[in-house]
Structures are given as structure tokens and as C-alpha cells.
Write a protein that holds these residues in place. Structure first.
Motif, PDB file in Angstrom:
ATOM      1  N   PHE A 241     -27.361   3.930 -47.891  1.00  0.00           N
ATOM      2  CA  PHE A 241     -28.259   5.077 -47.833  1.00  0.00           C
ATOM      3  C   PHE A 241     -28.768   5.470 -49.223  1.00  0.00           C
ATOM      4  O   PHE A 241     -29.761   6.188 -49.345  1.00  0.00           O
ATOM      5  CB  PHE A 241     -27.564   6.277 -47.171  1.00  0.00           C
ATOM      6  CG  PHE A 241     -26.469   6.896 -47.974  1.00  0.00           C
ATOM      7  CD1 PHE A 241     -26.716   7.989 -48.782  1.00  0.00           C
ATOM      8  CD2 PHE A 241     -25.178   6.397 -47.927  1.00  0.00           C
ATOM      9  CE1 PHE A 241     -25.704   8.578 -49.529  1.00  0.00           C
ATOM     10  CE2 PHE A 241     -24.157   6.975 -48.655  1.00  0.00           C
ATOM     11  CZ  PHE A 241     -24.428   8.064 -49.465  1.00  0.00           C
ATOM     12  N   ILE A 242     -28.088   5.018 -50.298  1.00  0.00           N
ATOM     13  CA  ILE A 242     -28.608   5.203 -51.652  1.00  0.00           C
ATOM     14  C   ILE A 242     -29.410   3.946 -51.996  1.00  0.00           C
ATOM     15  O   ILE A 242     -28.835   2.865 -52.099  1.00  0.00           O
ATOM     16  CB  ILE A 242     -27.478   5.395 -52.677  1.00  0.00           C
ATOM     17  CG1 ILE A 242     -26.563   6.541 -52.239  1.00  0.00           C
ATOM     18  CG2 ILE A 242     -28.050   5.703 -54.050  1.00  0.00           C
ATOM     19  CD1 ILE A 242     -25.346   6.710 -53.111  1.00  0.00           C
ATOM     20  N   PRO A 243     -30.734   4.049 -52.128  1.00  0.00           N
ATOM     21  CA  PRO A 243     -31.575   2.855 -52.304  1.00  0.00           C
ATOM     22  C   PRO A 243     -31.077   1.940 -53.410  1.00  0.00           C
ATOM     23  O   PRO A 243     -30.770   2.400 -54.514  1.00  0.00           O
ATOM     24  CB  PRO A 243     -32.953   3.445 -52.632  1.00  0.00           C
ATOM     25  CG  PRO A 243     -32.939   4.798 -51.988  1.00  0.00           C
ATOM     26  CD  PRO A 243     -31.520   5.282 -52.114  1.00  0.00           C
ATOM     27  N   TYR A 244     -30.981   0.661 -53.097  1.00  0.00           N
ATOM     28  CA  TYR A 244     -30.621  -0.420 -54.008  1.00  0.00           C
ATOM     29  C   TYR A 244     -29.142  -0.419 -54.416  1.00  0.00           C
ATOM     30  O   TYR A 244     -28.631  -1.460 -54.836  1.00  0.00           O
ATOM     31  CB  TYR A 244     -31.482  -0.411 -55.286  1.00  0.00           C
ATOM     32  CG  TYR A 244     -32.960  -0.436 -55.010  1.00  0.00           C
ATOM     33  CD1 TYR A 244     -33.575  -1.574 -54.482  1.00  0.00           C
ATOM     34  CD2 TYR A 244     -33.745   0.683 -55.243  1.00  0.00           C
ATOM     35  CE1 TYR A 244     -34.923  -1.595 -54.211  1.00  0.00           C
ATOM     36  CE2 TYR A 244     -35.100   0.671 -54.980  1.00  0.00           C
ATOM     37  CZ  TYR A 244     -35.693  -0.469 -54.461  1.00  0.00           C
ATOM     38  OH  TYR A 244     -37.031  -0.479 -54.189  1.00  0.00           O
ATOM     39  N   VAL A 245     -28.457   0.712 -54.312  1.00  0.00           N
ATOM     40  CA  VAL A 245     -27.070   0.766 -54.765  1.00  0.00           C
ATOM     41  C   VAL A 245     -26.185  -0.096 -53.876  1.00  0.00           C
ATOM     42  O   VAL A 245     -25.316  -0.837 -54.353  1.00  0.00           O
ATOM     43  CB  VAL A 245     -26.561   2.221 -54.799  1.00  0.00           C
ATOM     44  CG1 VAL A 245     -25.066   2.262 -55.098  1.00  0.00           C
ATOM     45  CG2 VAL A 245     -27.323   3.025 -55.830  1.00  0.00           C
ATOM     46  N   GLY A 246     -26.389  -0.015 -52.546  1.00  0.00           N
ATOM     47  CA  GLY A 246     -25.585  -0.808 -51.631  1.00  0.00           C
ATOM     48  C   GLY A 246     -25.734  -2.299 -51.887  1.00  0.00           C
ATOM     49  O   GLY A 246     -24.748  -3.043 -51.931  1.00  0.00           O
ATOM     50  N   ALA A 247     -26.985  -2.738 -52.056  1.00  0.00           N
ATOM     51  CA  ALA A 247     -27.223  -4.167 -52.300  1.00  0.00           C
ATOM     52  C   ALA A 247     -26.677  -4.603 -53.651  1.00  0.00           C
ATOM     53  O   ALA A 247     -26.105  -5.695 -53.785  1.00  0.00           O
ATOM     54  CB  ALA A 247     -28.714  -4.468 -52.212  1.00  0.00           C
ATOM     55  N   ILE A 248     -26.826  -3.754 -54.672  1.00  0.00           N
ATOM     56  CA  ILE A 248     -26.345  -4.115 -56.012  1.00  0.00           C
ATOM     57  C   ILE A 248     -24.821  -4.194 -56.037  1.00  0.00           C
ATOM     58  O   ILE A 248     -24.236  -5.174 -56.517  1.00  0.00           O
ATOM     59  CB  ILE A 248     -26.863  -3.103 -57.056  1.00  0.00           C
ATOM     60  CG1 ILE A 248     -28.379  -3.227 -57.201  1.00  0.00           C
ATOM     61  CG2 ILE A 248     -26.169  -3.317 -58.392  1.00  0.00           C
ATOM     62  CD1 ILE A 248     -28.994  -2.175 -58.103  1.00  0.00           C
ATOM     63  N   VAL A 249     -24.166  -3.163 -55.501  1.00  0.00           N
ATOM     64  CA  VAL A 249     -22.692  -3.149 -55.506  1.00  0.00           C
ATOM     65  C   VAL A 249     -22.151  -4.267 -54.617  1.00  0.00           C
ATOM     66  O   VAL A 249     -21.268  -5.041 -55.028  1.00  0.00           O
ATOM     67  CB  VAL A 249     -22.169  -1.778 -55.040  1.00  0.00           C
ATOM     68  CG1 VAL A 249     -20.654  -1.818 -54.858  1.00  0.00           C
ATOM     69  CG2 VAL A 249     -22.552  -0.701 -56.035  1.00  0.00           C
ATOM     70  N   GLY A 250     -22.673  -4.355 -53.385  1.00  0.00           N
ATOM     71  CA  GLY A 250     -22.202  -5.391 -52.473  1.00  0.00           C
ATOM     72  C   GLY A 250     -22.513  -6.786 -52.985  1.00  0.00           C
ATOM     73  O   GLY A 250     -21.668  -7.692 -52.899  1.00  0.00           O
ATOM     74  N   GLY A 251     -23.734  -6.981 -53.506  1.00  0.00           N
ATOM     75  CA  GLY A 251     -24.109  -8.295 -54.025  1.00  0.00           C
ATOM     76  C   GLY A 251     -23.266  -8.701 -55.216  1.00  0.00           C
ATOM     77  O   GLY A 251     -22.827  -9.851 -55.328  1.00  0.00           O
ATOM     78  N   THR A 252     -23.035  -7.759 -56.131  1.00  0.00           N
ATOM     79  CA  THR A 252     -22.208  -8.054 -57.310  1.00  0.00           C
ATOM     80  C   THR A 252     -20.783  -8.413 -56.896  1.00  0.00           C
ATOM     81  O   THR A 252     -20.193  -9.380 -57.408  1.00  0.00           O
ATOM     82  CB  THR A 252     -22.197  -6.849 -58.258  1.00  0.00           C
ATOM     83  OG1 THR A 252     -23.540  -6.540 -58.643  1.00  0.00           O
ATOM     84  CG2 THR A 252     -21.361  -7.146 -59.491  1.00  0.00           C
ATOM     85  N   LEU A 253     -20.230  -7.625 -55.952  1.00  0.00           N
ATOM     86  CA  LEU A 253     -18.865  -7.893 -55.493  1.00  0.00           C
ATOM     87  C   LEU A 253     -18.781  -9.233 -54.769  1.00  0.00           C
ATOM     88  O   LEU A 253     -17.846 -10.028 -55.003  1.00  0.00           O
ATOM     89  CB  LEU A 253     -18.422  -6.767 -54.572  1.00  0.00           C
ATOM     90  CG  LEU A 253     -16.975  -6.789 -54.072  1.00  0.00           C
ATOM     91  CD1 LEU A 253     -16.004  -6.792 -55.239  1.00  0.00           C
ATOM     92  CD2 LEU A 253     -16.699  -5.603 -53.165  1.00  0.00           C
ATOM     93  N   ALA A 254     -19.757  -9.514 -53.907  1.00  0.00           N
ATOM     94  CA  ALA A 254     -19.736 -10.769 -53.151  1.00  0.00           C
ATOM     95  C   ALA A 254     -19.918 -11.982 -54.058  1.00  0.00           C
ATOM     96  O   ALA A 254     -19.205 -12.984 -53.931  1.00  0.00           O
ATOM     97  CB  ALA A 254     -20.826 -10.748 -52.077  1.00  0.00           C
TER      98      ALA A 254
END
Length: 364
Positions: A241-254
Motif C-alpha cells: 500500500f506504500i507505493p514502490y516500498v513493497g516491491a523494493i523491500v520484497g525484491g531486495t529480500l528475494a
């Protein structure tokens, strides 16, 4: 005769202060009621549609409740055990993963790390702390008698509250509307309508986006064989729900986990990166425009500020109410800005002269 402005300001200030104090002291107690109200608000449009199809409110609420309970039980039995086990395993594996990172840095960049360096010691300490704190957190949540009791109460009370609030939602709204101050009723209705539209677009729409993306990330990452893929997908979906934060955090972790697991198998790493690239494309071009809309009025920085402030003041319950309060404050602020721009304080007392017409010019 209407109350003076000063009296009205005092009344509403005292009301807001009482609500804040109640939230401060009764946060854990009222959490099931807040969650139940949020669920009822989320499901009210579905109940309204079922009523429009000819069902009674009781029948519509019963059907929605049965389906929701079935979905919850299926998800709980299929997903929660795996999610918990992966979270515990990830916490336990943190020292090993950081040890691999340490070895990688030693082998490839020996100039910045040695036996006694601060970086090496920090990595070792960080890994041990994550293992201890992560295992301690999960163990406390699962083994603490009070934690289990609170969870059981939450799981029992929340559905009951949601059922009754969904059943009586239209009547509650009508009762509240009847209690609005007569002098300010049109303005309050306008503000409430704008808040409802903003919340509907954000909570219902963005909540659906988070659910869809979280499911997609979890399933796709597990399909390519990434360890802890369910946890990563859950985290990415939860903060989408926070734009780009989910993808950045999830992508970095993955990708970080994938580097350790798939080192040398570059197509696996490319698949992990491609999952998040497609997820961002799917969210930005299909999900968000269709479910949320182009303009909700909640800036990401405003959301982060609200979450930080309410989370620090009122804990987890504060984070639950942060988004609705942020939306309401944003709508109220825009309303008063509009009134300010219509008033004399903004426009001033001087009225600009109308330009002379050609006939007036000729007469002179």
C-alpha cells in the motif's frame, strides 16, 4: 441560536482529546472492535449488492459470513503453518546467510574486510542477534499464555463484531446522520462523503491490491524454488500500500536470498527479478488503475508520517487507525483550504475594476 465558535471549538477539542485518551489506554481492548468495524466497512458494498439482488440484510450478512469463515479456515490451515515455519527458519538461517555474505566479501573484496575488521564483527553480531531476537519473538508469540489468550479472543470477538456491524451498518449510518448538528449538517455530510470515497478507494481498493500481489509474489517465488518465498511474498504484499516500498523491500529480500541459494544459476536469479518486475507492471497498469483509481488524495509521505506518529503513540492499534485518520485529516484539510480560498482573508476586500468596453471608451 447557534453556539459561539469558541464554544464549538472547545466541545470538539474535548471530544477529540477523550477519543485519543481512550485509544491510549484501551488500545488492546478495542482492537477487536476496530478490526471488526474495518471488516464490516470493507464488506458493506457486497452486502448492499446482495440486497439489491433481492436478499434480505440478514441473509446477505449470513452468506458473506459463512464464505468469509470458510476462506479464513482454509487459508489458516494451508498457509499459516507454512508461514510460521518459514519465519522461524529464516530467523534461524540468518547467521548462516550472513556468514556466506562474509565469505563472499572476503573472497571477492579482501581489501575491505579482514579477521579483526568492524564489518566482519558486525555481520556476525547481526546474524546472532537476528537469530536470538527472531526466535525469541516467534517463541513468545506462540508460547506465551497471555499471547495465546489474546489471539483466541481476537479470533472470536472480531468475527462476531464484524457480523453485527455488517448487519446493522445502514442503520448505524442513519442514526449517526440523524445526530449531526443541524447548522453544520450539509458541510459534515460533504466531508463524510469525501472521506468515504477516499477510504473506499484506498482501503478497499488498495487492500485488494495487497492481497492479490502478496499471493502472486508468494506463489511465484515458491514456484521458482526460492526458500522462504512465502514469507517474502507476505512481507511484499503487506506493505504494497506504500507505493514502490513493497516491491523494493520484497525484491531486495528475494534477490538477496536468491544470491545465496542460486549463486551460479543465473536463470533462477533472473526469474526472481522478473517476478517483481512483472508484479510492478501488473500493479501499476492494471490493478491500481482498476481497483484504486488515479487520484486517492493520500500521498505516500503523508501515509508514512501517519503510520510513524500513530504507531509510536498508540502502538499496533494506532497503526490500524493511522490510514483512516490520515485520509480524514487530508479531506478536512482540503475542505478548509477551499473555504479559505473562498473567503475574504484570501481574496481581500478590494474588487478589481471591470475593464472598460469600447463604447465607454468612445464616450470619453
Amino acid at each position: 441560536m447557534a453556539l459561539p465558535v469558541q464554544t464549538q471549538v472547545k466541545f470538539w477539542s474535548i471530544t477529540i482529546a477523550i477519543l485519543a485518551v481512550s485509544l491510549w489506554y484501551l488500545g488492546d481492548v478495542i482492537m477487536p472492535f476496530i478490526l471488526g468495524g474495518a471488516i464490516a466497512y470493507f464488506l458493506d458494498p457486497i452486502a448492499d449488492r446482495l440486497e439489491a439482488m433481492g436478499l434480505s440484510r440478514v441473509a446477505a450478512t449470513a452468506i458473506i459470513s459463512v464464505l468469509a469463515i470458510l476462506l479464513f479456515v482454509i487459508a489458516f490451515l494451508m498457509v499459516v503453518p507454512t508461514l510460521v515455519s518459514q519465519a522461524v527458519a529464516l530467523a534461524d538461517a540468518a547467521p548462516t546467510l550472513l556468514k556466506r555474505l562474509e565469505v563472499f566479501l572476503i573472497e571477492n573484496i579482501p581489501s575491505i574486510i579482514d579477521e579483526d575488521s568492524t564489518i566482519r564483527q558486525s555481520l556476525a553480531s547481526l546474524g546472532q542477534a537476528i537469530k536470538e531476537r527472531g526466535g525469541e519473538l516467534v517463541g513468545t508469540v506462540l508460547s506465551s499464555a497471555m499471547g495465546v489468550i489474546n489471539i483466541v479472543i481476537l479470533l472470536i470477538v472480531t468475527p462476531v463484531v464484524a457480523f453485527y456491524m455488517l448487519l446493522d451498518w445502514d442503520r448505524m449510518v442513519a442514526k449517526i446522520d440523524a445526530l449531526l448538528p443541524l447548522d453544520h449538517r450539509p458541510a459534515i455530510r460533504q466531508i463524510a462523503s469525501d472521506i468515504d470515497r477516499t477510504l473506499a478507494s484506498f482501503i478497499r481498493g488498495q487492500g485488494t491490491v495487497c492481497l492479490v500481489l502478496g499471493t502472486y509474489y508468494a506463489v511465484a517465488l515458491m514456484a521458482v524454488g526460492l526458500q522462504f518465498g512465502l514469507v517474502v511474498g507476505f512481507i511484499a504484499g503487506l506493505i504494497t500500500f506504500i507505493p514502490y516500498v513493497g516491491a523494493i523491500v520484497g525484491g531486495t529480500l528475494a534477490i538477496g536470498l536468491g544470491l545465496f541459494q542460486f549463486w551460479g544459476e543465473w536463470w533462477h536469479l533472473a526469474a526472481v527479478a522478473g517476478i517483481f518486475m512483472f508484479g510492478q507492471f501488473f500493479e501499476g497498469n492494471i490493478l491500481t488503475p482498476k481497483l484504486v483509481g488515479s487520484s486517492v488524495g493520500l500521498h505516500p509521505v503523508w501515509l508514512l508520517l501517519a503510520l510513524s506518529v500513530f504507531g509510536s503513540l498508540f502502538g499496533f492499534v494506532g497503526m490500524l487507525v493511522a490510514v483512516p485518520v490520515a485520509a480524514a485529516l487530508g479531506v478536512v484539510a482540503r475542505f478548509f483550504v477551499g473555504k479559505y480560498q473562498e473567503g475574504l482573508l484570501y481574496q481581500g476586500l478590494s474588487i478589481p475594476e471591470a475593464p472598460k468596453t469600447s463604447d465607454e471608451g468612445d464616450a470619453d
